[in-house]
Design a protein around this motif. Structure first.
Motif, mmCIF file in Angstrom:
data_model
loop_
_atom_site.group_PDB
_atom_site.id
_atom_site.type_symbol
_atom_site.label_atom_id
_atom_site.label_comp_id
_atom_site.label_asym_id
_atom_site.label_seq_id
_atom_site.Cartn_x
_atom_site.Cartn_y
_atom_site.Cartn_z
ATOM 1 N N THR A 37 0.833 -1.182 0.000
ATOM 2 C CA THR A 37 0.000 0.000 0.000
ATOM 3 C C THR A 37 0.871 1.237 0.000
ATOM 4 O O THR A 37 1.804 1.349 0.766
ATOM 5 C CB THR A 37 -0.902 0.007 1.249
ATOM 6 O OG1 THR A 37 -1.683 -1.173 1.255
ATOM 7 C CG2 THR A 37 -1.814 1.222 1.242
ATOM 8 N N ARG A 38 0.545 2.145 -0.882
ATOM 9 C CA ARG A 38 1.284 3.391 -0.939
ATOM 10 C C ARG A 38 0.311 4.545 -0.880
ATOM 11 O O ARG A 38 -0.837 4.422 -1.269
ATOM 12 C CB ARG A 38 2.116 3.492 -2.229
ATOM 13 C CG ARG A 38 3.179 2.409 -2.338
ATOM 14 C CD ARG A 38 4.006 2.619 -3.599
ATOM 15 N NE ARG A 38 4.990 1.564 -3.768
ATOM 16 C CZ ARG A 38 6.183 1.553 -3.217
ATOM 17 N NH1 ARG A 38 6.538 2.551 -2.424
ATOM 18 N NH2 ARG A 38 7.036 0.576 -3.425
ATOM 19 N N CYS A 39 0.749 5.671 -0.363
ATOM 20 C CA CYS A 39 -0.075 6.859 -0.443
ATOM 21 C C CYS A 39 0.811 8.048 -0.714
ATOM 22 O O CYS A 39 2.000 8.020 -0.430
ATOM 23 C CB CYS A 39 -0.900 7.076 0.830
ATOM 24 S SG CYS A 39 0.048 7.665 2.230
ATOM 25 N N SER B 202 -9.297 -0.697 -3.161
ATOM 26 C CA SER B 202 -8.664 0.510 -2.626
ATOM 27 C C SER B 202 -9.716 1.602 -2.576
ATOM 28 O O SER B 202 -10.191 2.057 -3.621
ATOM 29 C CB SER B 202 -7.477 0.933 -3.494
ATOM 30 O OG SER B 202 -6.876 2.103 -2.988
ATOM 31 N N ASN C 88 6.339 8.118 -8.735
ATOM 32 C CA ASN C 88 5.521 7.184 -9.495
ATOM 33 C C ASN C 88 5.568 7.588 -10.957
ATOM 34 O O ASN C 88 5.023 8.618 -11.352
ATOM 35 C CB ASN C 88 4.080 7.199 -8.988
ATOM 36 C CG ASN C 88 3.270 6.041 -9.538
ATOM 37 O OD1 ASN C 88 3.827 5.062 -10.008
ATOM 38 N ND2 ASN C 88 1.953 6.148 -9.469
ATOM 39 N N TRP D 124 -4.652 9.939 -5.458
ATOM 40 C CA TRP D 124 -4.165 9.462 -4.162
ATOM 41 C C TRP D 124 -2.801 8.794 -4.261
ATOM 42 O O TRP D 124 -2.032 8.776 -3.304
ATOM 43 C CB TRP D 124 -5.172 8.475 -3.560
ATOM 44 C CG TRP D 124 -6.259 9.154 -2.787
ATOM 45 C CD1 TRP D 124 -7.532 9.438 -3.206
ATOM 46 C CD2 TRP D 124 -6.170 9.661 -1.460
ATOM 47 N NE1 TRP D 124 -8.231 10.086 -2.224
ATOM 48 C CE2 TRP D 124 -7.419 10.222 -1.130
ATOM 49 C CE3 TRP D 124 -5.158 9.687 -0.504
ATOM 50 C CZ2 TRP D 124 -7.691 10.811 0.110
ATOM 51 C CZ3 TRP D 124 -5.429 10.264 0.736
ATOM 52 C CH2 TRP D 124 -6.667 10.815 1.024
ATOM 53 N N LYS D 125 -2.484 8.222 -5.417
ATOM 54 C CA LYS D 125 -1.218 7.499 -5.561
ATOM 55 C C LYS D 125 -0.395 8.030 -6.736
ATOM 56 O O LYS D 125 0.362 7.292 -7.356
ATOM 57 C CB LYS D 125 -1.482 6.000 -5.706
ATOM 58 C CG LYS D 125 -2.220 5.429 -4.493
ATOM 59 C CD LYS D 125 -2.353 3.926 -4.536
ATOM 60 C CE LYS D 125 -3.089 3.417 -3.300
ATOM 61 N NZ LYS D 125 -3.177 1.947 -3.264
ATOM 62 N N VAL E 176 5.502 8.930 -3.547
ATOM 63 C CA VAL E 176 4.698 7.929 -2.841
ATOM 64 C C VAL E 176 5.572 7.265 -1.778
ATOM 65 O O VAL E 176 6.779 7.123 -1.937
ATOM 66 C CB VAL E 176 4.104 6.869 -3.790
ATOM 67 C CG1 VAL E 176 3.005 7.491 -4.646
ATOM 68 C CG2 VAL E 176 5.163 6.259 -4.675
#
Length: 407
Positions: free
Chosen positions: A2-4, A215, A255, A272-273, A400
């Motif tokens: 999980t990345r944010c 997600s 990213n 969000w990502k 991220v």
């Protein structure tokens, strides 16, 4: 994993992220209250996030902003209608107006639970869906930025829980919450709430595959996006440290994503990502995924191969007097892009008060500024005049980060 993404934090709930200064006794930056440079506005009312850049001049540019605002706020209608400029909603969608997710151009909200079927408000929340079981080749494509994700056969990359008459929505969404108590270092007890998501497939639709990954995303604020796009990629990449070579415990990663307009991999900044590289890409993806509206960048409805009722429904394509005969005409698309680029950031309140400066020093002391980079200077631009060469204070690195399994 999980990345944010470290978010653009200008809402009142995130002002703590703006409380940063040095402990050296130096005078505070005299311009840090101008979060978006000369584009910053002075506003504290309920519609503070809906104003255009303060440095915008010229009737034509203000008219473009207002036209974009009109199409952002008003509801779109389904299929071909007499309202040709805003028809084509669906057949599958999550909401019928941009503003209904980005409330007053601010953030959305998590759904609340009720004992009735109508008590689960997912109006500004959506659920992205991807496959867990991917091939080595697909994984490599994801690593090099040419593939964002592998969609589900059942729902594609996002669950649409609403549909036009005659089309079956993909699922019914429900949420419940469980609580648990966490004891902090000083002995203080805090009760946290964890959401449990329930996706119930419509009888006419395929159920989610067992390997599905969900997600949940709450709509983000719209302010300051043009400023983030105007930051040089090199300035962002300068903070990247994937393997934590400087041993500060922070391993931010850029990213890299595919831009379908330029046909190349570029730095992701939005969502969000950080899944989209430009506002045009972000807006086109939101139109087609959230509202089922096609555009030159996303020319096909979001129907899966097995969703024949979706595929066979009439759409709003081809009835625009425009070079791009899609549901979102090229002119409208450009006006909404201009609008989303120029939603102004309100001035920070009490930026130089004693308590704020004390909080800012503490914020820096404990290392929050390792991710939440205080300021950038935007690039020079002859078209996007409002964003050109501005010193901004976004408190983000636009990278991220792995935030752990709980997130």
């Amino acid at each position: 994993m999980t990345r944010c993404i470290s978010l653009w934090v200008y809402s009142a709930i995130a002002l703590i992220g703006a409380l940063m200064t040095s402990c050296s006794g130096k005078s505070p930056d005299p311009n840090q209250h101008l979060s978006a440079g000369s584009a910053t506005i002075r506003a504290t009312h309920a519609s503070a996030f809906s104003k255009h850049s303060a440095n915008m001049s010229g009737a034509e540019r203000i008219l473009r902003f207002n036209l974009g605002n009109d199409f952002f706020e008003r509801a779109w209608v389904s299929q071909r209608a007499s309202t040709q400029s805003r028809d084509g909603l669906g057949p599958l969608f999550n909401n019928n107006a941009c503003q209904n997710c980005h409330i007053k151009d601010g953030r959305g909200h998590a759904p609340q639970v009720s004992q009735t079927d109508n008590g689960h408000d997912f109006s500004s929340t959506l659920i992205r869906t991807i496959r867990r079981d991917i091939t080595p080749d697909q994984r490599q494509q994801m690593l090099n930025g040419t593939l964002a994700h592998v969609e589900l056969n059942s729902t594609g990359a996002q669950i649409q829980h609403r549909a036009n008459i005659g089309t079956s929505p993909e699922a019914r969404l429900r949420v419940s919450y469980k609580t648990h108590t966490v004891t902090l270092g000083d002995g203080t007890s805090v009760e946290l709430r964890q959401p449990l998501w329930h996706v119930i497939a419509h009888p006419n639709q395929k159920p989610l595959e067992q390997h599905a990954v969900l997600s949940v995303r709450v709509a983000q604020p719209m302010i300051g996006l043009g400023m983030l796009e105007a930051v040089n990629a090199e300035d962002i990449l300068r903070h990247e440290d994937v393997t934590d070579e400087n041993k500060d415990g922070i391993s931010g990663k850029a990213n890299q994503v595919w831009n379908s307009e330029t046909n190349r991999v570029e730095l992701g900044r939005f969502g969000w990502k950080a899944g989209q590289s430009t506002l045009r890409q972000q807006n086109a993806a939101a139109f087609v995924n959230d509202m089922g509206l096609t555009s030159a960048l996303q020319p096909n409805d979001n129907c899966q191969d097995h969703q024949l009722d979706c595929i066979n429904r009439p759409n709003g394509n081809g009835d625009q007097n425009d070079d791009y005969p899609f549901e979102v005409s090229n002119n409208i698309f450009n006006d909404i892009e201009f609008y989303s680029r120029n939603l102004a950031v309100p001035e920070r309140r009490n930026a130089y008060s004693r308590d704020v400066l004390k909080g800012k020093a503490l914020f820096k002391k404990i290392g929050c500024d390792g991710c939440h980079i205080e300021s950038f200077k935007t690039s020079q631009h002859n078209i996007h005049l409002e964003q050109s060469e501005q010193v901004i204070y976004p408190y983000t690195d636009l990278l991220v980060h792995d935030m752990g399994d709980a997130l």
